[in-house]
Design a protein around this motif. Structure first.
Motif, short mmCIF file in Angstrom:
data_model
loop_
_atom_site.label_atom_id
_atom_site.label_comp_id
_atom_site.label_asym_id
_atom_site.label_seq_id
_atom_site.Cartn_x
_atom_site.Cartn_y
_atom_site.Cartn_z
N TRP A 118 3.40 -2.05 -8.88
CA TRP A 118 2.50 -1.74 -9.98
C TRP A 118 2.69 -0.28 -10.39
N ASN A 119 2.51 0.00 -11.68
CA ASN A 119 2.60 1.37 -12.20
C ASN A 119 1.33 1.69 -12.97
N LEU A 120 0.60 2.67 -12.50
CA LEU A 120 -0.63 3.08 -13.17
C LEU A 120 -0.29 3.84 -14.45
N MET A 121 -1.11 3.68 -15.48
CA MET A 121 -0.89 4.45 -16.70
C MET A 121 -0.85 5.94 -16.36
N PRO A 122 0.00 6.70 -17.00
CA PRO A 122 0.21 8.11 -16.60
C PRO A 122 -1.05 8.96 -16.71
N PHE A 123 -1.19 9.87 -15.77
CA PHE A 123 -2.20 10.92 -15.84
C PHE A 123 -1.57 12.14 -16.52
N THR A 124 -2.37 12.87 -17.27
CA THR A 124 -1.90 14.09 -17.93
C THR A 124 -2.81 15.25 -17.57
N THR A 125 -2.51 16.39 -18.15
CA THR A 125 -3.33 17.58 -17.90
C THR A 125 -4.81 17.32 -18.17
N LYS A 126 -5.09 16.55 -19.22
CA LYS A 126 -6.49 16.24 -19.56
C LYS A 126 -7.17 15.51 -18.42
N ASP A 127 -6.47 14.57 -17.81
CA ASP A 127 -7.05 13.81 -16.71
C ASP A 127 -7.32 14.69 -15.50
N PHE A 128 -6.37 15.56 -15.17
CA PHE A 128 -6.52 16.39 -13.98
C PHE A 128 -7.53 17.52 -14.19
N SER A 129 -7.87 17.82 -15.41
CA SER A 129 -8.94 18.79 -15.65
C SER A 129 -10.31 18.17 -15.35
N ILE A 130 -10.34 16.83 -15.27
CA ILE A 130 -11.58 16.13 -14.93
C ILE A 130 -11.65 15.87 -13.42
N ARG A 131 -10.57 15.35 -12.88
CA ARG A 131 -10.54 15.02 -11.45
C ARG A 131 -9.11 15.21 -10.94
N SER B 100 7.45 7.57 -20.67
CA SER B 100 6.94 7.27 -22.01
C SER B 100 6.00 8.33 -22.57
N GLU B 101 5.53 9.24 -21.73
CA GLU B 101 4.55 10.21 -22.19
C GLU B 101 4.93 11.61 -21.73
N ILE B 102 4.86 12.57 -22.64
CA ILE B 102 5.17 13.96 -22.30
C ILE B 102 4.10 14.48 -21.34
N GLY B 103 4.56 15.11 -20.25
CA GLY B 103 3.62 15.71 -19.30
C GLY B 103 2.76 14.69 -18.60
N GLY B 104 3.32 13.52 -18.31
CA GLY B 104 2.57 12.49 -17.62
C GLY B 104 3.16 12.18 -16.25
N ILE B 105 2.31 11.82 -15.31
CA ILE B 105 2.77 11.40 -13.98
C ILE B 105 2.04 10.12 -13.60
N THR B 106 2.76 9.20 -13.02
CA THR B 106 2.17 7.91 -12.70
C THR B 106 2.28 7.62 -11.21
N ILE B 107 1.39 6.73 -10.75
CA ILE B 107 1.44 6.27 -9.36
C ILE B 107 2.04 4.87 -9.37
N ALA B 108 3.09 4.69 -8.60
CA ALA B 108 3.69 3.36 -8.43
C ALA B 108 3.45 2.93 -6.99
N TRP B 109 2.99 1.67 -6.79
CA TRP B 109 2.73 1.18 -5.44
C TRP B 109 3.10 -0.28 -5.32
N VAL B 110 3.34 -0.70 -4.11
CA VAL B 110 3.71 -2.09 -3.85
C VAL B 110 2.49 -2.82 -3.28
N GLY C 176 0.80 -1.22 0.00
CA GLY C 176 0.00 0.00 0.00
C GLY C 176 0.83 1.27 0.00
N THR C 177 2.15 1.11 0.10
CA THR C 177 3.03 2.29 0.01
C THR C 177 3.16 2.69 -1.46
N PHE C 178 3.05 3.97 -1.74
CA PHE C 178 3.08 4.44 -3.13
C PHE C 178 3.92 5.70 -3.24
N LEU C 179 4.28 5.99 -4.46
CA LEU C 179 4.99 7.23 -4.76
C LEU C 179 4.54 7.74 -6.13
#
Length: 720
Positions: A614-627, A591-601, A582-585
């Motif tokens: 595990w590495n979640l697919m990256p979030f971008t500006t489009k994603d954060f404009s939604i939530r 792989s993606e310009i302007g992307g940030i991902t969550i990695a957790w064990v 449950g620890t994450f960073l």
């Protein structure tokens, strides 16, 4: 201690300089009775070049008038009656003067406060050699001021010598005229009787011999005076040139360098007032020495005496003209640079200033400044004094402006407020050079007449900002850190580990040692022309994407230290595998310009007792404009601790959107978007081991699409 209290303790020349700041434009009584109010206002928060700040300036003017009127109303007694009338008169006078142009009041007060601060600081330095200005440059400032004092003494010394020479020469001419008169008398003796002639001739010859001997000695003395004076002027001009080099080639160049760095996010280059004060002192002393040399020339023409003085004077004249020419041309500067990127049909502004304009009376015949746009090649040719046939590489509208002199601040400047690039002529680009790499320079030109048209200078500004083909990696690190902090508006810059990560990316290296990169250079191609290995974007495009994401959506989380960011997958794995499930960073996507991902064990669902990252697919500006990121992390219950061990609620809860459980006015409850990740098996991973949210239940995107549909599509015409 309040500035005004310190200013009143100034003495000598400093006190006279302080008193000269005041007059009808701003009475000293206003400064005295409103000292606390004046020093408490945020004058520096107003941009004098921004007309939109005129409203703020008007509020300050109105506040000043109200304070004056309030102060006047509270005056009592006989003396108070007179002061009441005087302060009321000043209130009316200031309102009348500055109501049409409130920004001029701000300019005036800023100049007064800055100059007082400088004078107080200089006086403090003089009395306490161990202390210095707040900016940490006491030694340089003290040395400059000490040299100015030395120059003042030298100039006064040559002035005294010049007067002595003039008086001696005038007496010499009188005696020379007397010798001519005696000679005339001797010539007239032929018409008188011989006995009388012999007696008178003997007396006249004796006087003539004595006078001629004196004239010979005095001529040698005058020649010696001229020689010594010329040598003193040589020493003075040498020190003037040295002082000018310190101020123009060191201090002013450093200001220009700071101005360049502001384009990369560096701190403000700072004001020009102290530089202008130094340049004006230089101009004043150079001109005084030039006038002295001219007076010596006049004396030499009035009484020619054979010797080396004439050649010395010719050299002195050439030297002083060269010094003043260098001063005028180098102090024609661009105070406010045009934008680094110009678009056609878009307004832009710029301000040019002559730091010695007021002292040399250039403003008596206001010069006109013209702006043109030229190519990089044309700019380089101009620097080499090559003929460019006055070609331009485009057309700028509203590109002529007359320099204005501001009496209150003594500044001579031209404000180009509504320039616009109408067209641009492209040159043939080399190889892979893109249109954005083609560089142009806005060239400002003018002609200044100095000393009543005695000297005329054609000036051009500016030297183009040089973009090297390659730089040392530590230099680029400094620029990247500066840019990042400025764009993200954060005091938290790039750490040494962050910079090592960037070096690994830029050089495709695996070394974790900072020292390995210290002597490495990075070329422009590596920086922003060649794609990173296995990617379709460059190093700069990737880094710029990170900046855009951070400044638009994640600034607070970066400042909190919640985002580690500059990590690769292997580093994230190594860090997380030693931590509880449950620890994450948070790390930036490779792989993606302007992307940030969550990695957790967490546990591996396919192998009991085995853990994996595990590495979640990256979030971008489009994603954060939604939530938002905080809401998405809050939604994911399997994320428990932010690395290394902080409960996620402590870090992110204050940024979460409060749940909306109440019905709105029409009786409906608003829908809520939730982040959901469905973990089943390895088929949920993309080729890089990241969750592909297109294959999982990303409720955020689904609800977004649903809410965008027309009502009839959503409800098929049914009534609730």
């Amino acid at each position: 201690m309040a500035l005004w209290i310190q200013a009143q303790q100034l003495q000598g020349d400093a006190l006279h300089q302080m008193q000269s700041l005041y007059g009808q434009h701003f009475p000293i009584e206003v400064r005295h009775y409103l000292s606390q109010w004046l020093e408490a206002q945020l004058w520096d928060a107003i941009d004098l070049e921004n007309q939109q700040d005129e409203f703020k300036a008007k509020r300050l003017l109105d506040g000043l008038i109200q304070e004056l009127q309030r102060k006047a109303e509270h005056q009592m007694g006989e003396d108070g009656f007179l002061l009441k009338i005087k302060l009321g008169h000043y209130a009316t006078q200031l309102k009348s003067s500055y109501d049409p142009c409130p920004l001029e009041l701000v300019r005036c007060v800023k100049h007064i406060l800055y100059t007082e601060q400088r004078l107080v600081q200089e006086a403090s330095n003089a009395s306490s050699p161990g202390s210095g200005p707040v900016d940490g440059t006491p030694q340089r400032y003290q040395q400059i001021n000490q040299t100015f004092e030395e120059l003042r003494v030298m100039t006064q010394d040559t002035e005294n010598d010049l007067r002595k020479l003039q008086h001696s020469q005038e007496y010499f001419i009188i005696q020379y005229q007397e010798s001519l008169r005696i000679q005339a008398q001797l010539s007239s003796l032929a018409s008188i009787p011989p006995a009388e002639r012999v007696q008178r001739e003997s007396g006249l010859q004796s006087r003539k011999s004595t006078l001629e001997a004196w004239l010979t000695r005095e001529a040698n003395t005058l020649q010696k005076y001229r020689q010594e004076l010329a040598e003193k002027h040589q020493r003075t001009l040498a020190l003037l040139r040295k002082q000018q080099t310190v101020i123009v080639d060191d201090e002013l160049i450093q200001w220009k360098r700071r101005q360049q760095l502001t384009g990369n996010g560096g701190p403000s280059e700072g004001g020009l007032d102290i530089l202008q004060a130094w340049c004006e002192k230089l101009a004043d002393m150079i001109w005084q020495n030039r006038q002295q040399i001219r007076r010596v020339e006049h004396l030499t023409q009035q009484l020619p005496i054979p010797g080396p003085t004439e050649e010395l004077l010719t050299d002195l004249n050439a030297t002083v003209t060269d010094i003043i020419s260098a001063l005028v041309t180098s102090t024609f500067i661009i105070e406010k640079q045009p934008p680094q990127v110009l678009k056609t049909q878009t307004k832009f502004s710029a301000t040019v200033r002559l730091l010695v304009g007021g002292k040399l009376n250039v403003h008596m015949n206001p010069p006109q400044v013209k702006a043109t746009i030229i190519s990089e090649q044309q700019a380089k040719a101009l620097l080499k004094n090559e003929n460019t046939r006055n070609d331009s590489s485009g057309e700028i509208l509203n590109n002529n402006c007359v320099m204005e002199y501001h009496q209150t601040t003594g500044t001579l400047s031209a404000h180009f407020r509504t320039m616009s690039l109408k067209r641009i002529k492209r040159s043939d680009r080399r190889g892979a050079e893109s249109v954005t790499e083609e560089k142009f320079t806005v060239l400002f030109e003018s002609q200044f007449s100095v000393g009543g048209n005695e000297l005329v200078f054609h000036v051009k500004g500016r030297v183009p900002f040089v973009v090297p083909d390659k730089v040392l990696w530590p230099q680029l690190c400094e620029a990247l850190n500066m840019k990042y902090k400025s764009e993200v508006q954060s005091d938290r810059g790039l750490s040494e580990d962050n910079l090592v990560f960037l070096a690994q990316k830029a050089f495709s290296s695996s070394s974790n040692n900072t020292e390995d990169y210290c002597n490495m250079t990075i070329t422009w191609s590596q920086f922003n022309r060649e794609s990173l290995p296995g990617r379709n974007f460059t190093f700069w495009q990737w880094f710029d994407g990170v900046i855009e994401l951070m400044k638009k959506h994640l600034k607070s989380h970066w400042n909190d230290g919640a985002i580690l960011g500059f990590l690769n997958k292997q580093q994230a794995l190594d860090m997380l595998m030693s931590k509880p499930n449950g620890t994450f960073l948070l790390r930036f996507s490779d792989s993606e310009i302007g992307g940030i991902t969550i990695a957790w064990v967490a546990e591996n669902p396919n192998k009991a007792g085995e853990r994996m990252v595990w590495n979640l697919m990256p979030f971008t500006t489009k994603d954060f404009s939604i939530r938002s990121l905080a809401d998405r992390i809050s939604d994911l219950n399997h994320l428990l601790f932010l690395y290394p061990n902080q409960p996620k609620e402590e870090v992110f809860s204050r940024y979460c959107t409060p749940p909306n459980s109440k019905a709105v006015g029409d009786g409906y409850v608003k829908p809520e978007i939730k982040q959901v990740v469905k973990v089943e098996n390895d088929s949920m991973l993309d080729t890089e081991g990241e969750f592909d949210l297109d294959e999982t239940m990303d409720m955020a995107r689904q609800v977004e699409e649903f809410l965008r549909q027309p009502m009839e599509t959503q409800w098929s015409g049914q009534q609730s």
